[in-house]
Design a protein around this motif. Structure first.
Motif, short mmCIF file in Angstrom:
data_model
loop_
_atom_site.label_atom_id
_atom_site.label_comp_id
_atom_site.label_asym_id
_atom_site.label_seq_id
_atom_site.Cartn_x
_atom_site.Cartn_y
_atom_site.Cartn_z
N VAL A 51 -3.86 8.93 -6.85
CA VAL A 51 -4.44 7.97 -5.92
C VAL A 51 -3.47 6.79 -5.84
N PHE A 52 -3.41 6.15 -4.68
CA PHE A 52 -2.60 4.95 -4.53
C PHE A 52 -3.48 3.72 -4.63
N THR A 53 -2.96 2.65 -5.21
CA THR A 53 -3.71 1.39 -5.21
C THR A 53 -2.95 0.27 -4.50
N ALA A 54 -1.71 0.53 -4.10
CA ALA A 54 -0.97 -0.46 -3.30
C ALA A 54 -0.74 0.04 -1.88
N PRO A 160 9.12 -11.58 8.16
CA PRO A 160 9.38 -10.30 8.83
C PRO A 160 9.97 -9.25 7.89
N ASP A 161 9.50 -8.00 8.09
CA ASP A 161 10.05 -6.81 7.41
C ASP A 161 9.76 -6.76 5.93
N LEU A 162 8.93 -7.64 5.42
CA LEU A 162 8.64 -7.63 3.98
C LEU A 162 7.14 -7.64 3.76
N THR A 163 6.53 -6.47 3.94
CA THR A 163 5.09 -6.35 3.68
C THR A 163 4.80 -6.14 2.20
N THR A 164 5.78 -5.73 1.43
CA THR A 164 5.78 -5.47 -0.02
C THR A 164 5.13 -4.15 -0.41
N THR A 165 4.40 -3.47 0.50
CA THR A 165 3.74 -2.22 0.09
C THR A 165 4.00 -1.05 1.03
#
Length: 236
Positions: A51-54, A160-165
């Motif tokens: 499962v993913f949590t991020a 911009p371009d850095l959603t982190t996930t």
């Protein structure tokens, strides 16, 4: 009769330093948080039942797999992650409203401090109660809530371009704005760094999960978020 020819602007002295600029730029902070996301998803996918949590994009796909009866996937785990992520994002949205018009630096640091506490609590839980009933759900809930809170904050910060996930749009921009299509005006270096940061976090997290224990990558992630909570600035 004499007059004072001193310019009032000169008399005021040099401008006061911008408190928002003190600390590490948000660009660097978000790249480190992308590494943290890789760590978190390595823990959740490899150690908590696929499962993913991020990464909630992957989670929706996983939920479809689980609902179809594919082996190795859990509807309960995935729904828990989605629900807790949404709860965290809601809390992050409320925090954004509270900090509207106020210091971005304080806002970012507050969010990172909460993330550090939540992920740190998950590390302690994983160390103290490995394999016990409820531990998997507790770790999913704590990390997913933390990632939802962070994602809501990152979205509002709007770097911009850095959603982190999520890297789908980052990779799309890297290709669509490349010299191969006659553009080259994109933020190629930033985008490549984001991809490499996620890869680094996932590789490190997977190695720690496979060869050591779940609590170690969680502790690393918590410490990274905690340090960023102290040093982050409010400027890109």
């Amino acid at each position: 009769m004499t007059t004072d020819s001193t310019d009032p602007a000169d008399a005021s002295g040099p401008p006061a330093p911008d408190p928002e600029a003190r600390g590490v730029r948000l660009l660097v902070v978000l790249l480190v948080l992308t590494v943290v996301s890789g760590l978190i998803d390595a823990v959740s996918f490899l150690g908590l039942g696929r499962v993913f949590t991020a990464n909630m994009t992957g989670n929706v796909v996983v939920l479809g797999f689980a609902a179809a009866g594919a082996a190795g996937f859990s509807v309960a785990h995935t729904v828990t992650s989605l629900f807790c992520f949404l709860a965290g994002a809601t809390a992050g949205g409320r925090m954004a409203v509270r900090f509207e018009g106020r210091s971005r630096r304080t806002w970012a640091r507050t969010t990172l401090a909460v993330e550090a506490v939540l992920v740190g609590a998950s590390a302690v839980w994983a160390l103290a109660a490995p394999g016990r009933n409820g531990t998997t759900y507790a770790l999913i809930a704590l990390t997913a809530f933390a990632m939802g809170l962070r994602n809501a904050t990152v979205r509002k910060l709007g770097v911009p371009d850095l959603t982190t996930t999520v890297l789908t749009m980052t990779l799309t921009g890297l290709a669509a704005d490349s010299p191969l299509v006659g553009s080259g005006r994109g933020r190629a270096v930033r985008r490549v760094c984001a991809v490499l940061a996620m890869l680094l976090g996932a590789t490190l997290g997977a190695w720690l999960v496979v060869h050591h224990n779940l609590w170690i990558p969680l502790l690393v992630a918590a410490l990274a978020s905690g340090v960023l909570a102290v040093v982050a600035s409010g400027r890109e």
